[in-house]
Design a protein around this motif. Structure first.
Motif, PDB file in Angstrom:
ATOM      1  N   PRO A   1      -6.617  -1.743   2.093  1.00 25.91           N
ATOM      2  CA  PRO A   1      -5.550  -2.750   2.111  1.00 25.91           C
ATOM      3  C   PRO A   1      -5.768  -3.781   3.224  1.00 25.91           C
ATOM      4  O   PRO A   1      -6.679  -3.673   4.049  1.00 25.91           O
TER       5      PRO A   1
ATOM      6  N   TRP B   1       0.846  -1.186   0.000  1.00 27.51           N
ATOM      7  CA  TRP B   1       0.000   0.000   0.000  1.00 27.51           C
ATOM      8  C   TRP B   1       0.889   1.247   0.000  1.00 27.51           C
ATOM      9  O   TRP B   1       2.103   1.162   0.103  1.00 27.51           O
TER      10      TRP B   1
ATOM     11  N   TRP C   1      -6.695   4.462  -3.659  1.00 27.58           N
ATOM     12  CA  TRP C   1      -6.242   3.225  -3.018  1.00 27.58           C
ATOM     13  C   TRP C   1      -7.415   2.449  -2.432  1.00 27.58           C
ATOM     14  O   TRP C   1      -8.086   2.947  -1.520  1.00 27.58           O
TER      15      TRP C   1
ATOM     16  N   TYR D   1      -1.490  -5.711  -0.342  1.00 24.95           N
ATOM     17  CA  TYR D   1      -2.464  -6.516  -1.087  1.00 24.95           C
ATOM     18  C   TYR D   1      -1.835  -7.847  -1.478  1.00 24.95           C
ATOM     19  O   TYR D   1      -0.625  -7.933  -1.689  1.00 24.95           O
TER      20      TYR D   1
END
Length: 267
Positions: free
Chosen positions: A89, A58, A86, A102
């Motif tokens: 995560p 991330w 984004w 991820y």
């Protein structure tokens, strides 16, 4: 500096590195061309696929991760800028360190600003990634795509990634956010208190600042008197003193597979 620290940690913790070219079989990347938005910008996405068991990171990867670095090229002259949206995560714990990122595959939506919203555009870029399984390695991928002005139908994969973005402060019903700062030589102790609804499961937090030269340790997160408290230490990479802009403090709350993005706090 943060990238060098994270990479050093990864290489010390794990085995000898893979040959860089072998990582092409571990991670693949493509640009999804997406669709033109009513305001004349374009929604595209970077689609990463990772081999089973591998993960990538991330924007704020934690002490055991390597932050991604994007270098976009305005191919054709119609691209004015690119920003990443984004998705929420995951948190990973390995060798006593926490990382945020991820696994499997991830679609990162890209909002592309255009000079002419009625014309086709081209986008190209090189992305430096960290990938990790039993070892952690930096890897570089290059991507490019044409963004057609006539494309109007949303891409379902991009739309799903957009829906998985963190909730805003208002969407999550977050109340007051207060930051107490304790300065000392070359570092700052930060205690953030958030009036946020308490979930049933565990909660973790990530703290970032507007200054990329400031290193933030993994917060100690806990509940006190019905509020979420996150405490961390901030250090400037130069080792010297620095001022903290509370309005630029960004706190991400990770809970129950969802995230809350909180920007700014008061004293």
């Amino acid at each position: 500096m943060d990238r060098l620290i994270a990479l050093a940690l990864c290489l010390v913790l794990h085995a000898l590195p893979l040959r860089a070219e072998s990582l092409d079989s571990i991670v693949s990347a493509e640009l999804r061309p997406g669709w033109r938005l009513p305001d004349g910008s374009h929604m595209a996405a970077l689609h990463l696929r990772l081999a089973p068991g591998w993960k990538t990171y991330w924007r704020s990867p934690g002490e055991a991760g390597i932050p991604p670095l994007f270098r976009w090229t305005a191919a054709g002259g119609n691209t004015a800028g690119v920003s990443v949206v984004w998705p929420t995560p995951h948190v990973f714990h390995q060798s006593g360190l926490r990382s945020v990122g991820y696994k499997g595959e991830v679609v990162l939506p890209l909002r592309v600003r255009l000079r002419d919203g009625n014309a086709d555009a081209q986008i190209a870029g090189t992305i430096e990634l960290g990938v990790c399984k039993d070892i952690c390695m930096p890897h570089e991928v290059s991507v490019s795509a044409v963004l057609p002005a006539a494309a109007r139908a949303p891409d379902p994969r991009i739309a799903a990634a957009l829906a998985d973005r963190p909730l805003s402060r208002d969407e999550a019903g977050v109340g007051a956010v207060r930051c107490a700062v304790v300065p000392s030589a070359g570092r700052i102790g930060l205690r953030a208190t958030l009036d946020v609804p308490r979930p049933g499961g565990a909660v973790e937090t990530v703290i970032e600042t507007a200054d990329p030269s400031v290193w933030v340790t993994e917060p100690d997160s806990r509940w006190e008197n019905g509020a979420l408290v996150a405490e961390a230490e901030l250090r400037h990479v130069s080792g010297g003193t620095f001022a903290l802009d509370r309005s630029g403090v960004r706190i991400t709350v990770l809970r129950d597979g969802q995230a809350i993005d909180v920007l700014g706090c008061t004293g």
